[in-house]
Enzyme design. Sequence first.
Site, PDB file in Angstrom:
ATOM      1  N   GLU A 122       0.852  -1.196   0.000  1.00  0.00           N
ATOM      2  CA  GLU A 122       0.000   0.000   0.000  1.00  0.00           C
ATOM      3  C   GLU A 122       0.878   1.232   0.000  1.00  0.00           C
ATOM      4  O   GLU A 122       2.052   1.149   0.334  1.00  0.00           O
ATOM      5  CB  GLU A 122      -0.847   0.035   1.292  1.00  0.00           C
ATOM      6  CG  GLU A 122      -1.615  -1.222   1.553  1.00  0.00           C
ATOM      7  CD  GLU A 122      -2.121  -1.295   2.996  1.00  0.00           C
ATOM      8  OE1 GLU A 122      -2.066  -0.295   3.722  1.00  0.00           O
ATOM      9  OE2 GLU A 122      -2.567  -2.386   3.363  1.00  0.00           O
ATOM     10  N   LYS A 124       2.077   4.640   1.749  1.00  0.00           N
ATOM     11  CA  LYS A 124       2.108   5.127   3.127  1.00  0.00           C
ATOM     12  C   LYS A 124       1.788   6.613   3.115  1.00  0.00           C
ATOM     13  O   LYS A 124       2.582   7.431   2.666  1.00  0.00           O
ATOM     14  CB  LYS A 124       3.486   4.884   3.736  1.00  0.00           C
ATOM     15  CG  LYS A 124       3.564   5.254   5.197  1.00  0.00           C
ATOM     16  CD  LYS A 124       4.880   4.782   5.793  1.00  0.00           C
ATOM     17  CE  LYS A 124       4.968   5.137   7.264  1.00  0.00           C
ATOM     18  NZ  LYS A 124       4.953   6.567   7.529  1.00  0.00           N
ATOM     19  N   ASP A 126       1.268  10.279   4.328  1.00  0.00           N
ATOM     20  CA  ASP A 126       1.975  11.065   5.329  1.00  0.00           C
ATOM     21  C   ASP A 126       1.033  12.083   5.958  1.00  0.00           C
ATOM     22  O   ASP A 126       0.932  13.221   5.528  1.00  0.00           O
ATOM     23  CB  ASP A 126       3.177  11.770   4.689  1.00  0.00           C
ATOM     24  CG  ASP A 126       4.180  12.207   5.741  1.00  0.00           C
ATOM     25  OD1 ASP A 126       4.021  11.801   6.909  1.00  0.00           O
ATOM     26  OD2 ASP A 126       5.109  12.941   5.398  1.00  0.00           O
ATOM     27  N   TYR A 231      -7.148   2.300   5.971  1.00  0.00           N
ATOM     28  CA  TYR A 231      -6.349   1.154   5.529  1.00  0.00           C
ATOM     29  C   TYR A 231      -6.349   0.007   6.527  1.00  0.00           C
ATOM     30  O   TYR A 231      -5.546  -0.901   6.440  1.00  0.00           O
ATOM     31  CB  TYR A 231      -4.900   1.583   5.268  1.00  0.00           C
ATOM     32  CG  TYR A 231      -4.311   2.453   6.355  1.00  0.00           C
ATOM     33  CD1 TYR A 231      -4.029   1.942   7.604  1.00  0.00           C
ATOM     34  CD2 TYR A 231      -4.043   3.805   6.110  1.00  0.00           C
ATOM     35  CE1 TYR A 231      -3.504   2.727   8.601  1.00  0.00           C
ATOM     36  CE2 TYR A 231      -3.508   4.604   7.111  1.00  0.00           C
ATOM     37  CZ  TYR A 231      -3.240   4.063   8.352  1.00  0.00           C
ATOM     38  OH  TYR A 231      -2.728   4.858   9.334  1.00  0.00           O
ATOM     39  N   LYS A 319      10.554   3.470   3.345  1.00  0.00           N
ATOM     40  CA  LYS A 319      10.474   4.929   3.206  1.00  0.00           C
ATOM     41  C   LYS A 319      11.210   5.409   1.962  1.00  0.00           C
ATOM     42  O   LYS A 319      12.318   4.949   1.667  1.00  0.00           O
ATOM     43  CB  LYS A 319      11.056   5.591   4.444  1.00  0.00           C
ATOM     44  CG  LYS A 319      10.200   5.320   5.678  1.00  0.00           C
ATOM     45  CD  LYS A 319       9.985   6.591   6.457  1.00  0.00           C
ATOM     46  CE  LYS A 319       9.210   6.335   7.726  1.00  0.00           C
ATOM     47  NZ  LYS A 319       9.275   7.462   8.645  1.00  0.00           N
ATOM     48  N   CYS A 413      26.955  46.378  -6.487  1.00  0.00           N
ATOM     49  CA  CYS A 413      27.157  45.094  -7.174  1.00  0.00           C
ATOM     50  C   CYS A 413      28.359  44.375  -6.569  1.00  0.00           C
ATOM     51  O   CYS A 413      29.431  44.945  -6.446  1.00  0.00           O
ATOM     52  CB  CYS A 413      27.385  45.335  -8.657  1.00  0.00           C
ATOM     53  SG  CYS A 413      27.813  43.834  -9.544  1.00  0.00           S
ATOM     54  N   CYS A 416      31.129  44.383  -9.688  1.00  0.00           N
ATOM     55  CA  CYS A 416      31.747  45.596 -10.232  1.00  0.00           C
ATOM     56  C   CYS A 416      31.606  46.792  -9.301  1.00  0.00           C
ATOM     57  O   CYS A 416      32.113  47.875  -9.590  1.00  0.00           O
ATOM     58  CB  CYS A 416      31.144  45.935 -11.592  1.00  0.00           C
ATOM     59  SG  CYS A 416      29.435  46.510 -11.453  1.00  0.00           S
ATOM     60  N   CYS A 431      22.089  45.027 -11.373  1.00  0.00           N
ATOM     61  CA  CYS A 431      23.271  45.828 -11.665  1.00  0.00           C
ATOM     62  C   CYS A 431      23.047  46.382 -13.067  1.00  0.00           C
ATOM     63  O   CYS A 431      22.866  45.629 -14.017  1.00  0.00           O
ATOM     64  CB  CYS A 431      24.528  44.966 -11.629  1.00  0.00           C
ATOM     65  SG  CYS A 431      25.976  45.874 -12.179  1.00  0.00           S
ATOM     66  N   CYS A 436      29.504  45.495 -16.550  1.00  0.00           N
ATOM     67  CA  CYS A 436      29.748  44.630 -15.392  1.00  0.00           C
ATOM     68  C   CYS A 436      30.276  43.280 -15.884  1.00  0.00           C
ATOM     69  O   CYS A 436      29.633  42.607 -16.696  1.00  0.00           O
ATOM     70  CB  CYS A 436      28.454  44.423 -14.608  1.00  0.00           C
ATOM     71  SG  CYS A 436      28.651  43.280 -13.237  1.00  0.00           S
TER      72      CYS A 436
HETATM   73  N1  LIG Z   1      10.948  15.371  11.973  1.00  0.00           N
HETATM   74  C1  LIG Z   1      10.772  15.157  13.260  1.00  0.00           C
HETATM   75  O1  LIG Z   1      11.172  15.948  14.094  1.00  0.00           O
HETATM   76  C2  LIG Z   1      10.080  13.923  13.700  1.00  0.00           C
HETATM   77  C3  LIG Z   1       9.787  13.699  15.036  1.00  0.00           C
HETATM   78  C4  LIG Z   1       9.116  12.548  15.367  1.00  0.00           C
HETATM   79  C5  LIG Z   1       8.748  11.636  14.401  1.00  0.00           C
HETATM   80  N2  LIG Z   1       9.038  11.883  13.094  1.00  0.00           N
HETATM   81  C6  LIG Z   1       8.693  10.951  12.007  1.00  0.00           C
HETATM   82  O2  LIG Z   1       7.637  10.166  12.357  1.00  0.00           O
HETATM   83  C7  LIG Z   1       8.025   8.812  12.345  1.00  0.00           C
HETATM   84  C8  LIG Z   1       7.439   8.130  13.515  1.00  0.00           C
HETATM   85  O3  LIG Z   1       6.077   8.336  13.421  1.00  0.00           O
HETATM   86  P1  LIG Z   1       5.091   7.183  13.372  1.00  0.00           P
HETATM   87  O4  LIG Z   1       5.221   6.385  14.611  1.00  0.00           O
HETATM   88  O5  LIG Z   1       3.804   7.757  13.010  1.00  0.00           O
HETATM   89  O6  LIG Z   1       5.673   6.241  12.266  1.00  0.00           O
HETATM   90  P2  LIG Z   1       5.585   6.300  10.739  1.00  0.00           P
HETATM   91  O7  LIG Z   1       4.864   7.493  10.277  1.00  0.00           O
HETATM   92  O8  LIG Z   1       6.935   6.087  10.209  1.00  0.00           O
HETATM   93  O9  LIG Z   1       4.727   4.980  10.413  1.00  0.00           O
HETATM   94  C9  LIG Z   1       3.570   4.556  11.096  1.00  0.00           C
HETATM   95  C10 LIG Z   1       2.353   5.275  10.693  1.00  0.00           C
HETATM   96  O10 LIG Z   1       2.168   5.253   9.310  1.00  0.00           O
HETATM   97  C11 LIG Z   1       0.834   5.608   9.064  1.00  0.00           C
HETATM   98  N3  LIG Z   1       0.363   4.969   7.825  1.00  0.00           N
HETATM   99  C12 LIG Z   1       0.192   5.627   6.649  1.00  0.00           C
HETATM  100  N4  LIG Z   1      -0.253   4.811   5.694  1.00  0.00           N
HETATM  101  C13 LIG Z   1      -0.379   3.600   6.251  1.00  0.00           C
HETATM  102  C14 LIG Z   1      -0.817   2.347   5.750  1.00  0.00           C
HETATM  103  N5  LIG Z   1      -1.181   2.192   4.482  1.00  0.00           N
HETATM  104  N6  LIG Z   1      -0.832   1.307   6.603  1.00  0.00           N
HETATM  105  C15 LIG Z   1      -0.440   1.463   7.886  1.00  0.00           C
HETATM  106  N7  LIG Z   1      -0.019   2.629   8.416  1.00  0.00           N
HETATM  107  C16 LIG Z   1       0.007   3.679   7.615  1.00  0.00           C
HETATM  108  C17 LIG Z   1       0.059   5.263  10.286  1.00  0.00           C
HETATM  109  O11 LIG Z   1      -0.425   6.465  10.810  1.00  0.00           O
HETATM  110  C18 LIG Z   1       1.087   4.690  11.205  1.00  0.00           C
HETATM  111  O12 LIG Z   1       0.861   5.030  12.524  1.00  0.00           O
HETATM  112  C19 LIG Z   1       9.523   8.805  12.418  1.00  0.00           C
HETATM  113  O13 LIG Z   1      10.031   7.670  11.788  1.00  0.00           O
HETATM  114  C20 LIG Z   1       9.858  10.072  11.730  1.00  0.00           C
HETATM  115  O14 LIG Z   1       9.950   9.778  10.339  1.00  0.00           O
HETATM  116  C21 LIG Z   1       9.700  12.992  12.745  1.00  0.00           C
HETATM  117 ZN   LIG Z   2      27.920  44.738 -11.626  1.00  0.00          ZN
END
Ligand SMILES: NC(=O)c1ccc[n+]([C@@H]2O[C@H](COP(=O)([O-])OP(=O)(O)OC[C@H]3O[C@@H](n4cnc5c(N)ncnc54)[C@H](O)[C@@H]3O)[C@@H](O)[C@H]2O)c1
Ligand SMILES: [Zn+2]
Length: 681
Positions: A122, A124, A126, A231, A319, A413, A416, A431, A436
């Site tokens: 699937e 993922k 965000d 999902y 990822k 600039c 020049c 500029c 130049c």
């Molecule tokens: N940038 C930062 O400061 C910071 C801080 C904390 C966490 N994070 C990020 O968040 C991640 C941790 O967060 P997380 O625990 O949510 O893990 P994650 O986002 O890496 O993976 C788990 C999550 O993916 C989601 N997901 C999306 N599609 C899905 C699918 N088809 N099936 C199942 N799950 C699906 C769900 O919400 C699940 O909880 C870290 O690995 C990092 O990448 C970043």
């Molecule tokens: Zn110049």
Amino acid sequence: MEIKKRIEELNDLEKIVKLREDLDKYRNSYYNDNISLISDYEFDMLLKELEGLEEKYPQYKEISSPTTSVGASLKENKFKKVEHIHPMLSLANSYNIGEIVDFIERIKKKISKEQELKYCLEVKLDGLSISLTYRQGKLVRAVTRGDGLIGEDVTENILEIASIVKTLPQAIDMEIRGEVVLPLASFEKLNNERLEKEEELFANPRNAASGTLRQLDSKIVKDRCLDAYFYFLVEADKLGLKSHSESIKFLESMGIKTTGIFELLETSKDIEKRINYWEKERENLPYETDGLVIKVDEINLWDEIGYTSKTPRWAIAYKFPAHQVSTILNSITWQVGRTGKLTPVAELQEVELSGSKVKRASLHNISEIQRKDIRIGDRVFIEKAAEIIPQVVKSIKEDRTGNEKIIEEPINCPVCNHKLEREEGLVDIKCVNEECPAKVQGEIEYFVSRDALNIMGLGSKIVEKFIDLGYIKTVVDIFDLKNHREALENIDKMGKKSIENLLNSIEESKNRDYDKVIYALGIAEIGKVTSKILAKASKNIDKLMTMTFEELTSIDGIGEIAANEIITFFKKEKNQKIIESLKEKGLKFEIKESETNVQNINPNFAGKNFLFTGTLKHFTREQIKEEIEKLGGKNLSSVSKNLDYLIVGEKAGSKLKKAQEIPTIKILTEEEFIELKDKFD
Ligand SMILES: NC(=O)c1ccc[n+]([C@@H]2O[C@H](COP(=O)([O-])OP(=O)(O)OC[C@H]3O[C@@H](n4cnc5c(N)ncnc54)[C@H](O)[C@@H]3O)[C@@H](O)[C@H]2O)c1
Ligand SMILES: [Zn+2]
């Protein structure tokens, strides 16, 4: 030996403490404040480092460590806290196919039965995870993941998401899980509005989605157009479902929105193929994805395969390489281009981004720096999307120490030292010194570039040298270099051979077609295609130089802006002189008879702007772009009023929606596009 080991252990312990402290800071900011202080990739790498150390020293393991706990403990009391009946776990993650192979091997070892496994792949999403509970077919509660055990009750807000099913077609009880996302089109719109209101930008759609869902005014949720895809069906086996893929079909039969992307695969080879496919194709999806998820399809095996405190062992996330990383902005260099325009370039602490090392990024102009409040010394996010040049997305103000320096607008600039000018109401600083060296250098480099006269052996270092030594002041001097043959051969041991080649290439460049010569002149707004159009319409330079605004704008593919630039260019005495001299040198300033039928310019495409979206059947992304350009059209990267044609493939998303709102955009299927193209061929 003993002492050495003890010192190493103390050092490692210090690292463990520091890593936990940092990771907790990042987690808190990310989950509670919806702000990323570092990129996800950097976060994951630090987490891996901590995991490694905890493995080496099991005695220092702690249940509260970021390696074993999900999310972050909830700080505020905005929402009612709700305990999950079934914990909401995270996912193990991987960044290469090797880790997927290991994952499959581990599972095969774990299960007792000899059987061929199926894996469901699937996308993922965000966003942020959400759990919905239905009782007797009615949506009664929506809860965020929180720390996996306790989440926040956001039912009010969830009810404002249009696509969420509030009443099921059957009066059943069920819990489902999915992801709340801010579609890319809504994200762009939201950030544009915030830019105008001078509000802080969201770094990415995830932070924006999380920030939107976790605030109290449910009207805002509605306005910002959040969406959600599901999902997972909790305890699907109790409803008689045997596999994950069956449970997805069941959700769809209940009207629940899914991404529609669920592929059943059997081997790691197949998985690898699909990873490679989605790595590119994800750019066409209407929402942001940060990877793929691979799950064992057979539900009855899940318990046998098991769980860690944080993740199921029967699923893994792959990822994608990060588009964004964070780094430190060390300084700004002001680059002076061919037209005299100054561009700020961010000089960065070197980082790796999408597989290459980056230490410079573009900042466009001073207004952008001011709007985004970017300062020297800031930690900044840089991004590499479709563009080749990385961009600075934003600075992380929460990370400032107070020693950051405001970036001043330059007065003189940098090359020049001439006083710079900024036109009223315009953002560009220029500029205006005609002599130049930076401008001259830019003009020369453009003049000899591949799409212009294509002269080999005049790289930027050599051009700089020739300007320095006084051999080149304008493009005309290139054709007099042959008079200095001996002197040139002695510069930095350039040698007979390379000068010979250079001079030959210069002579040979006099055969370039009229349209290449027009292009080489470097008139603003006049690119490859418009040069061809102008060559065909004017037939010779004397005509082109005297064409009126009306005459120019009546040419198909020449707009008002371009027409004005052409007129301004030829009005300048300096340019008239240069053209006169270039004629004397023997350059071609008229079209060849055989050329009057300029090949490959399709009236349907010439000067028209194109964009495609969705999955195409007959072309790869590269092929169709090339096809459009070959025929004289231009590829745009987003939907705007300038777009003439949108070509839609399967699963077209937000681009199509946006284009449908602009009446001047023609929407074509792939077949219609081919027809349009073939009419001419
Ligand atoms: N940038 C930062 O400061 C910071 C801080 C904390 C966490 N994070 C990020 O968040 C991640 C941790 O967060 P997380 O625990 O949510 O893990 P994650 O986002 O890496 O993976 C788990 C999550 O993916 C989601 N997901 C999306 N599609 C899905 C699918 N088809 N099936 C199942 N799950 C699906 C769900 O919400 C699940 O909880 C870290 O690995 C990092 O990448 C970043
Ligand atoms: Zn110049």
